[in-house]
Design a protein around this motif. Structure first.
Motif, PDB file in Angstrom:
ATOM      1  N   HIS A  84       1.003  -1.165   0.022  1.00  0.00           N
ATOM      2  CA  HIS A  84      -0.121  -0.016   0.069  1.00  0.00           C
ATOM      3  C   HIS A  84       0.915   1.158   0.103  1.00  0.00           C
ATOM      4  CE1 HIS A  84      -3.642  -2.185   0.925  1.00  0.00           C
ATOM      5  NE2 HIS A  84      -2.850  -2.958   1.584  1.00  0.00           N
ATOM      6  N   ALA A  85       0.336   2.311  -0.371  1.00  0.00           N
ATOM      7  CA  ALA A  85       1.112   3.714  -0.396  1.00  0.00           C
ATOM      8  C   ALA A  85       1.286   4.413   0.951  1.00  0.00           C
ATOM      9  CB  ALA A  85       0.388   4.569  -1.368  1.00  0.00           C
ATOM     10  N   TYR A 117       4.550   8.075   2.633  1.00  0.00           N
ATOM     11  CA  TYR A 117       3.642   7.556   1.571  1.00  0.00           C
ATOM     12  C   TYR A 117       4.654   7.247   0.470  1.00  0.00           C
ATOM     13  CZ  TYR A 117      -0.020   7.946  -1.631  1.00  0.00           C
ATOM     14  OH  TYR A 117      -1.115   7.637  -2.602  1.00  0.00           O
ATOM     15  N   TYR A 119       4.794   6.491  -3.356  1.00  0.00           N
ATOM     16  CA  TYR A 119       3.974   6.622  -4.650  1.00  0.00           C
ATOM     17  C   TYR A 119       3.899   5.251  -5.541  1.00  0.00           C
ATOM     18  CZ  TYR A 119       3.756  11.437  -3.409  1.00  0.00           C
ATOM     19  OH  TYR A 119       3.520  12.756  -2.552  1.00  0.00           O
ATOM     20  N   SER A 121       2.971   2.596  -4.182  1.00  0.00           N
ATOM     21  CA  SER A 121       2.113   1.632  -3.695  1.00  0.00           C
ATOM     22  C   SER A 121       2.632   0.067  -3.379  1.00  0.00           C
ATOM     23  CB  SER A 121       0.989   1.376  -4.467  1.00  0.00           C
ATOM     24  OG  SER A 121       0.256   2.705  -4.599  1.00  0.00           O
TER      25      SER A 121
END
Length: 175
Positions: A84-85, A117, A119, A121
């Protein structure tokens, strides 16, 4: 310049009586340490623990209602999430006076958000140490307690993994 006189017994210990300490002096320190490796995926705030099922709380009792508490935390957190991001979390500091209830102190207007975060993902992990200090003016000589709560975004957040020490120092400052 004021001169502080230390009595014979205090000269041996090096302790300056709080009543004689100048304004702004540190008159007492208390440290709370947790090496318990809490791991949570909760999206609601949970207490940081010092042992399984035991909330990590650090207490101090001030010698005067005009004194303040300088809170100096160093909390080790490692958010992570695979595939996941987003791997972010929020951390809040809470205080309690006497037998009252805990309420948020420090950055009470917002929840502090940390993490990262990705990007692409594909997931990520980041280690951070929080040392957000706060000067608390409780106007009380009742026992004061400080604790911390954390919540994630569905990923995992580890606090004090691998016996890393999370510490909070409470310093009584003469008012």
């Amino acid at each position: 310049m004021a001169i502080t006189r230390i009595g014979g017994a205090n000269a041996i210990s090096g302790t300056i009586p709080a009543a004689n300490a100048p304004t702004g002096s540190v008159v007492q320190t208390v440290s709370g340490i947790s090496t318990y490796g809490l791991s949570t995926t909760s999206t609601s705030y949970v207490d940081i623990e010092s042992a399984s099922g035991t909330t990590w709380e650090t207490a101090i009792t001030l010698s005067s209602t005009s004194n303040k508490v300088l809170i100096l935390p160093a909390i080790h957190a490692y958010p992570n999430k695979s595939g996941h991001a987003e791997f972010r979390y929020s951390l809040i500091m809470l205080g309690k006076i006497g037998s009252g209830s805990y309420s948020q102190i420090g950055d009470s207007g917002t929840n502090v958000r940390f993490g990262g975060y990705d990007y692409g993902s594909s997931g990520g992990i980041i280690g951070q140490s929080h040392s957000q200090s706060f000067l608390w003016s409780p106007s009380s000589t009742d026992e004061l307690k400080v604790k911390f709560q954390i919540k994630g975004n569905g990923g995992n957040v580890d606090i004090s993994p691998n016996n890393y020490r999370s510490v909070v120092n409470l310093l009584e400052i003469k008012g």
